[in-house]
Design an enzyme around this catalytic site. Structure first.
Site, PDB file in Angstrom:
ATOM      1  N   PRO A  16      35.080  38.818   2.004  1.00 46.97           N
ATOM      2  CG  PRO A  16      33.863  39.845   3.686  1.00 46.97           C
ATOM      3  CD  PRO A  16      33.732  38.883   2.548  1.00 46.97           C
ATOM      4  CD  GLU A  17      40.877  37.136  -0.031  1.00 47.26           C
ATOM      5  OE1 GLU A  17      42.036  36.785   0.216  1.00 47.26           O
ATOM      6  OE2 GLU A  17      40.488  37.386  -1.186  1.00 47.26           O
TER       7      GLU A  17
END
Ligand SMILES: [Zn+2]
Length: 289
Positions: A16-17
Site C-alpha cells: 500500500p502506498e
C-alpha cells in the site's frame, strides 16, 4: 486515458502506498471516530511492537478521537486514560488490512488483532504475510518519530522549489530516490513509475541532474497522480482492500505500470520494464528523457 475493461492483472510484492492508506484512513475516520474500544485481543503477537498483554490492557475502554495518516502509517488518536499511551500506530506492511464489521459478520482468516467496539461492531487487523505492525505510544514519542520522516507530498510544505532543492545532492536514479521515505513519503513502486511517465522524466536519470523544469513537471505529476488515485480509492493489487473490504479502482488508470510491451498511451512505442533496486520500473524510452 483509461485502461480497457479487463481483469486487472496483479503483480505480487506491491505494498500500500499513500493513496491506499489515505483511502483507509478516510473510511476509518467516518466509521470509528467517537467509538470506544471495549476490548482488544491480540491473536498474532508478533505483529505488536512492545508487550502484547500491555497492548491489550492499555486499549481497554479507550475512545478513538481521530484517525490520521502520516506517511504510510494509520495513526489513531486515543482519549488518554490516566497516563496511558495515546497513539495507536498501524503500519500495513505488505498485506495488512483494517476492516470494520458488524459483530455478526464472519471473521476473516489471518486475523491479527480484534478490537471490540462498545457499539457492538469490530475493528479487525488482518495480515497474511505479517510484515505489518501495531504499536501504542505516547503522542510525544510518535511526534518525534514523525519528524524524522520525509515531507508529505500533498501538504503545503511540499512545493516545486522544495522538490528541486531536495534533489540536488543525490546521485541515485530518480525512481529509486522517489521511493526513499526519508525524502518524500508515501510514494512506492507504482506511483513512482506513473509520476515519472506523466512528467516525461526517465526513471534512470541521476536525481541531482534533473533540470528545474523537470522537477517542476515531476512535482505536478506526483500531486496529480496521488490525488487522482485517492479519488479512485487506490489501486487494486494482490492484497489491498479498503476498510470495507473493497478493492481500489485506480488500476485501470495506470498508464505504464505493469504494461510491459503494450503501446505507450502517448507515442505508441512499447512500454519497457527494467529492474531498479530489485523492483520493476515501467516507462516509455521515447517520452521519458
Ligand atoms: Zn511514449
Amino acid at each position: 486515458m483509461v485502461r480497457p475493461e479487463n481483469t486487472p492483472r496483479q503483480r505480487p510484492g506491491e505494498v500500500p502506498e499513500l493513496p491506499e492508506v489515505e483511502t483507509i484512513v478516510r473510511d476509518l475516520r467516518r466509521l470509528v471516530v467517537g467509538s470506544e474500544i471495549s476490548e482488544t485481543a491480540v491473536v498474532k503477537s508478533d505483529l505488536i511492537r512492545g508487550d502484547p498483554r500491555a497492548f491489550e490492557e492499555s486499549l481497554r475502554d479507550r475512545q478513538i478521537r481521530n484517525v490520521e495518516r502520516r506517511a504510510k502509517n494509520i495513526v489513531f488518536h486515543l482519549a488518554r486514560a490516566g497516563t496511558g499511551p495515546d497513539r495507536l500506530v498501524i503500519n500495513l506492511g505488505m498485506t495488512g488490512r483494517v476492516l470494520v464489521q458488524a459483530d455478526s459478520a464472519a471473521e476473516p482468516t489471518h486475523l491479527g488483532v480484534r478490537f471490540r467496539l462498545a457499539d457492538g461492531r469490530r475493528m479487525l487487523y488482518q495480515d497474511v504475510r505479517r510484515f505489518g505492525s501495531l504499536e501504542l505510544l505516547p503522542s510525544e514519542f510518535w511526534e518525534r518519530r514523525s519528524r524524522g520522516l520525509g515531507v508529505e507530498p500533498l501538504s503545503e510544505t511540499f512545493t516545486p522549489a522544495l522538490l528541486h532543492r531536495l534533489t540536488r545532492t543525490s546521485r541515485v536514479a530518480i525512481k529509486t530516490w522517489l521511493m526513499d521515505q526519508r525524502r518524500v513519503v508515501g510514494i512506492g513502486n507504482i506511483y513512482a513509475s506513473e509520476a515519472l511517465f506523466r512528467a516525461g522524466v526517465s526513471p534512470r536519470r541521476a536525481t541531482r541532474r534533473l533540470l528545474r523544469r523537470q522537477t517542476a513537471a515531476l512535482y505536478d505529476a506526483i500531486v496529480e497522480v496521488l490525488n487522482e488515485a485517492i479519488a479512485f480509492r487506490g489501486t487494486t493489487f494482490l492484497d489491498y482492500r479498503d476498510a470495507s473490504g473493497e478493492r481500489g479502482g485506480f488500476v485501470r488508470r495506470l498508464l505504464v505500470y505493469d504494461r510491459e510491451g503494450e503501446p505507450c498511451p502517448r507515442c505508441g512505442s512499447p512500454i519497457r520494464r527494467i529492474v531498479q533496486g530489485g523492483r520493476s520500473t515501467f516507462f516509455c524510452p521515447k517520452c521519458q528523457r
